[in-house]
Design a protein around this motif. Sequence first.
Motif, PDB file in Angstrom:
ATOM      1  N   THR A 360       0.822  -1.220   0.000  1.00 46.90           N
ATOM      2  CA  THR A 360       0.000   0.000   0.000  1.00 46.90           C
ATOM      3  C   THR A 360       0.853   1.266   0.000  1.00 46.90           C
ATOM      4  O   THR A 360       0.508   2.257  -0.633  1.00 46.90           O
ATOM      5  CB  THR A 360      -0.912   0.004   1.257  1.00 46.90           C
ATOM      6  OG1 THR A 360      -1.508  -1.279   1.378  1.00 46.90           O
ATOM      7  CG2 THR A 360      -2.003   1.049   1.153  1.00 46.90           C
ATOM      8  N   LEU A 375       1.481   6.905  -1.246  1.00 49.90           N
ATOM      9  CA  LEU A 375       0.799   5.625  -1.429  1.00 49.90           C
ATOM     10  C   LEU A 375       1.068   5.080  -2.818  1.00 49.90           C
ATOM     11  O   LEU A 375       1.374   5.818  -3.758  1.00 49.90           O
ATOM     12  CB  LEU A 375      -0.693   5.806  -1.143  1.00 49.90           C
ATOM     13  CG  LEU A 375      -0.875   6.177   0.340  1.00 49.90           C
ATOM     14  CD1 LEU A 375      -2.242   6.729   0.609  1.00 49.90           C
ATOM     15  CD2 LEU A 375      -0.593   4.997   1.255  1.00 49.90           C
ATOM     16  N   TYR A 400      -5.029   6.290  -9.236  1.00 53.55           N
ATOM     17  CA  TYR A 400      -5.048   5.272  -8.188  1.00 53.55           C
ATOM     18  C   TYR A 400      -4.442   5.836  -6.895  1.00 53.55           C
ATOM     19  O   TYR A 400      -5.060   5.774  -5.824  1.00 53.55           O
ATOM     20  CB  TYR A 400      -4.270   4.048  -8.684  1.00 53.55           C
ATOM     21  CG  TYR A 400      -4.396   2.839  -7.807  1.00 53.55           C
ATOM     22  CD1 TYR A 400      -5.238   1.790  -8.166  1.00 53.55           C
ATOM     23  CD2 TYR A 400      -3.648   2.720  -6.642  1.00 53.55           C
ATOM     24  CE1 TYR A 400      -5.348   0.660  -7.365  1.00 53.55           C
ATOM     25  CE2 TYR A 400      -3.752   1.598  -5.838  1.00 53.55           C
ATOM     26  CZ  TYR A 400      -4.599   0.567  -6.202  1.00 53.55           C
ATOM     27  OH  TYR A 400      -4.699  -0.541  -5.415  1.00 53.55           O
ATOM     28  N   LEU A 404      -6.363   6.596  -3.479  1.00 51.27           N
ATOM     29  CA  LEU A 404      -5.960   5.846  -2.293  1.00 51.27           C
ATOM     30  C   LEU A 404      -5.556   6.802  -1.171  1.00 51.27           C
ATOM     31  O   LEU A 404      -5.891   6.574   0.006  1.00 51.27           O
ATOM     32  CB  LEU A 404      -4.803   4.899  -2.652  1.00 51.27           C
ATOM     33  CG  LEU A 404      -4.385   3.910  -1.581  1.00 51.27           C
ATOM     34  CD1 LEU A 404      -5.572   3.115  -1.038  1.00 51.27           C
ATOM     35  CD2 LEU A 404      -3.321   2.944  -2.125  1.00 51.27           C
ATOM     36  N   LEU A 454      -4.148   1.308   7.301  1.00 54.14           N
ATOM     37  CA  LEU A 454      -3.399   0.643   6.231  1.00 54.14           C
ATOM     38  C   LEU A 454      -3.604  -0.868   6.258  1.00 54.14           C
ATOM     39  O   LEU A 454      -3.541  -1.529   5.216  1.00 54.14           O
ATOM     40  CB  LEU A 454      -1.908   0.997   6.343  1.00 54.14           C
ATOM     41  CG  LEU A 454      -1.569   2.475   6.110  1.00 54.14           C
ATOM     42  CD1 LEU A 454      -0.100   2.751   6.430  1.00 54.14           C
ATOM     43  CD2 LEU A 454      -1.879   2.905   4.677  1.00 54.14           C
ATOM     44  N   ALA A 458      -5.391  -1.759   0.203  1.00 55.82           N
ATOM     45  CA  ALA A 458      -5.843  -0.768  -0.778  1.00 55.82           C
ATOM     46  C   ALA A 458      -7.229  -1.060  -1.356  1.00 55.82           C
ATOM     47  O   ALA A 458      -8.071  -0.157  -1.407  1.00 55.82           O
ATOM     48  CB  ALA A 458      -4.804  -0.629  -1.874  1.00 55.82           C
ATOM     49  N   LEU A 462     -10.186   1.705  -0.973  1.00 56.45           N
ATOM     50  CA  LEU A 462     -10.729   2.390  -2.158  1.00 56.45           C
ATOM     51  C   LEU A 462     -12.236   2.192  -2.260  1.00 56.45           C
ATOM     52  O   LEU A 462     -12.988   3.151  -2.508  1.00 56.45           O
ATOM     53  CB  LEU A 462     -10.056   1.853  -3.428  1.00 56.45           C
ATOM     54  CG  LEU A 462      -8.641   2.358  -3.692  1.00 56.45           C
ATOM     55  CD1 LEU A 462      -7.996   1.561  -4.819  1.00 56.45           C
ATOM     56  CD2 LEU A 462      -8.664   3.844  -4.040  1.00 56.45           C
TER      57      LEU A 462
END
Length: 477
Positions: A360, A375, A400, A404, A454, A458, A462
Motif C-alpha cells: 500500500t 501511497l 489510483y 488511495l 493501512l 488498498a 478504495l
Amino acid sequence: MPDLLTLDQAERLGIDQVHDLYGRYVSRSQVSLIGTFGFGRDLVESAEGAWIHLRDGRRILDFTGGVGVLNHGHNHPRILKARDRFRAERRMEVHKNYLSPYVAALGHNLAALLPGDLNISYFPNSGAEAVEGAVKLAYKYHGGRRGTVLHTDIAFHGKLLGAGSLTASPEIHFEYPRLPGTDSFAYGDIESFRLALERHTDGRGHSDVYSVVLEPFSASSLRECSAEFLHEVRRLCTELDIVLVFDEVYTGWGRTGELFHFMRHPGLVPDVVTTSKSFGGGKSSISGYIAREPVFRRAYDNLRDATLHSTTYYGFGEETATALEAVAIAVEEDFPGRARKLGEILAPGLAGLAARHPRTVAGTAGRGALHGLYLRQGRSLPSAVRDLVPVRLAKDPQVYAKLLTGAVIAALYRDHDILTFFGSNQSIALIVAPPLVAGEEEARIFLDALDAVLDRGAPRLLADFVREKATAGRGPR
Ligand SMILES: Cc1ncc(COP(=O)(O)O)c(C=O)c1O
C-alpha cells in the motif's frame, strides 16, 4: 433594508445551509471537493491546541499543521491573551500617519534571530505578497537593468500573478500571464543551476539574472536541497551579484527542526528570506520578507523610493502585535526542538509502517514535524471502484494513488477522528504535520490509527472511499 445574515445567525447555520450558501455565493465545486470527505459534512464548534471540537461533540486530532499555519496549534493561550490585551486597551490599527511600535519591535526581533545582516523587514499579509515583495526588491536593487528571475522546477511560491509565475507545481495548471524573464532549473541540481545561469550570461560575463528564488526545503514535495548545493548557489549568486531569496513561508518557525530551515547550514545566509503562515501564531494573516541590509538600502533607502512598494494592510497593529507574541512563543517554547522530538517519533514510525504495508505504501519523506506518506500507484482500479469514478478523473495517470490517498484521509477521519490532508506537487502525499504543541502521545495515537487504516489494504480502502463519496451525493450541479 436588505435581508442580511447576522453573526449570530451565521454561527447557527446548519451544514446543509452552509453547503447551500457556498453553492450559491462562494463555490459549489469547493463544496463538491471537500464534501467528498467526512470533514466536508461537519461543522467546527471550537479548536484548541492539537484538537478540534465538532458541533456534534466529536473531538478530532488535527495532523494537518494547517498547511504550515498551525505550529502554535489552535488558539494558543498566549496568542489569545496578546490579542485580548490589544483590544481591551483599544490599541490602534491604522498607522499610515503614526509609526508603529509593534513594527519597530518585530523588525528588531527578526534581525536578532536571523543570521548575518538580515536586518530589514517588510510585513504584508500573505506568502505570495512576501515573495512578490522580495522579487520586486531584487529587481529594484539592480535598478531595472537585469531582466531574469530563476526558480526551480518544483517551486511553489503562491498563486498571485507574480508569485504564480515563479511556481512550477501542477497545482497551477492553467497558463496565466507571467512575469517577463522567468526561467527554471532542476531542484537541488547544481549543474542545472549553472546551465540556467549560463543561459542568461552575455559574452562579457555579465549576468541578466536579478534574483534566484528557492525553497531550501520544498514543503509541497517534501524534498530538501543539500548543504553543498545551497552553499554553491550562495557562492555563485554572490559572485554574480544576484539577489538570493529563500522562501520559508511554509517552513519557518521551527517546522523542520530549525527556526528557519536554512539555519541548519552554518554560514549560509540568503539576501532575503520570506515568512508567513505560523508567523501569525495561527490567528493573524501576516507575512514578511527580511532583507540583508545592503540589499534593502540600495533598493529603497531614499526618500523618493520609501513608499515605492507598500500595501494598505501592511504592518497592521493587531497583526504585528500577534506576530511579536508568535515569534516569542516559537523561541521560548523551543519549537525547533519540539519539531525534532516529534520527528524522532514520526520518521521511524512512518518508515516502520511503510515496511509493514509494502503493498500500500510506496515511501515516506520529510524532516522534523513535516512528513509525507506516498501511497502506491496500483495497476488498475478495482472494478467496483472504476464504475464510480468520473471519466475525467479515471484518465489521470495518478488516479489510483490520488484516490488511495483520499481513501486513507477519509478513513482516518471517519474511523479514528484524525484530520489529515493532501500535499500536492508533482506527486500527491498524505501530509503528516502535527502542531508543534503536540507531543509524543498524539504522535503515537496518529501512528496507531494509520497502521489500523493501512491494515485494511488498498482495495477495501478504495471501495469504502468511493462508496462514501457516492452516498455524500454532492457533485457539481
Ligand atoms: C513555500 C510557499 N511559498 C509561498 C506560499 C504562498 O503563500 P500564500 O498562500 O499565503 O500566498 C506558500 C503557500 O503554501 C508556500 O508554501
